[in-house]
Design a protein around this motif. Sequence first.
Motif, short mmCIF file in Angstrom:
data_model
loop_
_atom_site.label_atom_id
_atom_site.label_comp_id
_atom_site.label_asym_id
_atom_site.label_seq_id
_atom_site.Cartn_x
_atom_site.Cartn_y
_atom_site.Cartn_z
N ASP A 136 26.80 18.81 3.58
CA ASP A 136 28.15 18.56 3.06
C ASP A 136 29.17 18.28 4.16
O ASP A 136 30.31 17.90 3.89
CB ASP A 136 28.63 19.75 2.21
N GLU A 137 28.76 18.45 5.44
CA GLU A 137 29.65 18.17 6.56
C GLU A 137 29.40 16.81 7.19
O GLU A 137 30.21 16.30 7.97
CB GLU A 137 29.48 19.23 7.66
N ALA A 138 28.25 16.20 6.89
CA ALA A 138 27.77 15.02 7.61
C ALA A 138 28.76 13.86 7.58
O ALA A 138 29.01 13.20 8.59
CB ALA A 138 26.42 14.57 7.05
N GLU A 139 29.36 13.59 6.42
CA GLU A 139 30.25 12.45 6.31
C GLU A 139 31.58 12.65 7.01
O GLU A 139 32.28 11.70 7.32
CB GLU A 139 30.49 12.11 4.83
N SER A 140 31.94 13.90 7.28
CA SER A 140 33.23 14.18 7.91
C SER A 140 33.13 14.36 9.43
O SER A 140 34.13 14.57 10.10
CB SER A 140 33.85 15.45 7.30
N VAL A 141 31.92 14.25 9.97
CA VAL A 141 31.73 14.40 11.42
C VAL A 141 32.33 13.19 12.12
O VAL A 141 32.00 12.04 11.80
CB VAL A 141 30.24 14.54 11.79
N PHE A 142 33.23 13.44 13.08
CA PHE A 142 33.84 12.33 13.80
C PHE A 142 32.87 11.85 14.88
O PHE A 142 32.31 12.63 15.63
CB PHE A 142 35.15 12.76 14.45
N GLY A 143 32.68 10.56 14.95
CA GLY A 143 31.78 10.01 15.97
C GLY A 143 31.36 8.61 15.57
O GLY A 143 31.79 8.06 14.55
N TYR A 144 30.52 8.02 16.40
CA TYR A 144 30.03 6.67 16.14
C TYR A 144 28.51 6.72 16.16
O TYR A 144 27.92 7.60 15.53
CB TYR A 144 30.63 5.71 17.17
N LEU A 161 24.94 7.69 11.64
CA LEU A 161 24.40 8.77 10.81
C LEU A 161 25.20 8.96 9.52
O LEU A 161 24.82 9.74 8.66
CB LEU A 161 24.39 10.09 11.59
N GLY A 162 26.33 8.26 9.41
CA GLY A 162 27.15 8.37 8.21
C GLY A 162 27.69 7.02 7.79
O GLY A 162 27.85 6.12 8.61
N LYS A 163 27.99 6.88 6.50
CA LYS A 163 28.43 5.60 5.95
C LYS A 163 29.77 5.15 6.53
O LYS A 163 30.01 3.96 6.71
CB LYS A 163 28.54 5.69 4.44
N ASN A 164 30.65 6.09 6.80
CA ASN A 164 32.02 5.73 7.17
C ASN A 164 32.29 5.83 8.67
O ASN A 164 33.43 5.72 9.09
CB ASN A 164 33.00 6.64 6.42
N GLN A 165 31.25 6.05 9.47
CA GLN A 165 31.50 6.29 10.89
C GLN A 165 31.93 5.04 11.66
O GLN A 165 32.45 5.15 12.76
CB GLN A 165 30.26 6.92 11.53
#
Length: 386
Positions: A136-144, A161-165
């Motif tokens: 539940d934290e994966a999408e909010s992790v800041f990074g590229y 690793l995330g859709k919005n990164q």
Amino acid sequence: MKEVQLNGFSINYDTVQTEHCPIMLDEQLYIENKKLPRYFIGETTMTFFDFYYADNSDFQESDYRLSEKFQQIIGRFPHTNQKKIALNESDSYSIKQVPVYITVKDYILAESKPEAYATFREKLATIQSLTPINEDEAESVFGYKRKRLFLDGTYGSRELLGKNQEQNVQAIQEKLEYVNEMYYFAHYSYAAMVQFLPEYDITTYDQFHEAYGKFVYSFTVTKKGKTIPLLWPDYLYHKPENHLEFGLLANTEQPRYQLFDQWELDEPIIIEILADGFEDVRFETTLKKPMNVPPKLSQSEYTLGETICLSVDPGLVKELDKKTAEFELLKTKKTSENGYSLDYELLEDQLLIPSSQFEKAGRYQLKITSDVYGQLLFLFTIKQEG
């Protein structure tokens, strides 16, 4: 039953299936039934060999060592991204603060069988701030993009690793252009430049440096599916220029350049640039027709009165004869003369230009641009007799 712990995460494991460890993770490893993090993330410093291994495993660590000539050049023009690039004692580079991740399964396996995964554990020890990330934290992790550390101790290619990164970095691709491709230029088989489009008014070194240059840390060329990592100063920018330039050395036994010993007409290549805080930049182009014999001036210095002799492919001689290729003599950056207005002679595979017609001694450039063979630029000096 044993336990693995890391930054607030813990899990019990056993080598046989038990009531406490019923879930099979591996043939000889069972874990308790609990929700696992999606992965662990962190940052590490890695050598160029480790960083580029996933993109081209043909190169050895020695292939990334700076030659004596390159060491002399970086003495004058050190890498402008000192925050990201470090020069090692072994005369090679490392990249600092590389975002990485490992899977939970790999971490548990390595902790449970340390002797089987010694290289993995050695690399693991260099990762800073290794942190478990729940689903539940994966999408909010800041990074590229991050590189995965595999159990064999190698790193994979960078991946999101995330859709919005992709939104976590600045867009830059549409602001840049790939220009001034040159063939057989000086010591290079192929060279080109990357610069901002004119409307962004990036006209000085300092402007380029602040807008993009100082963040660049990786430059690669891919040909025939093989990625060629370039070292600073294979690519660089320097005062007073407002662009990034690169070249692939010719006539060398160094493996990194040998893919450009030969090429084919319309063969595609890909240029990729990585810069901290920016989206990856990617240009695709196709190569011009190679010459049967690389073009060459008979010498780099001529005495006023001597004949300048340029050996070229007979195909280009035909273009010059028909005046279908552009032909210029550059006296300074601001003045040029139509080459066809000069006195010259064309032989089967040579262009001859008497230097007696030149107004004065000095440095000159001979530029020929062909739709077939691409842009050619030759530097030479005319000196006074005596």
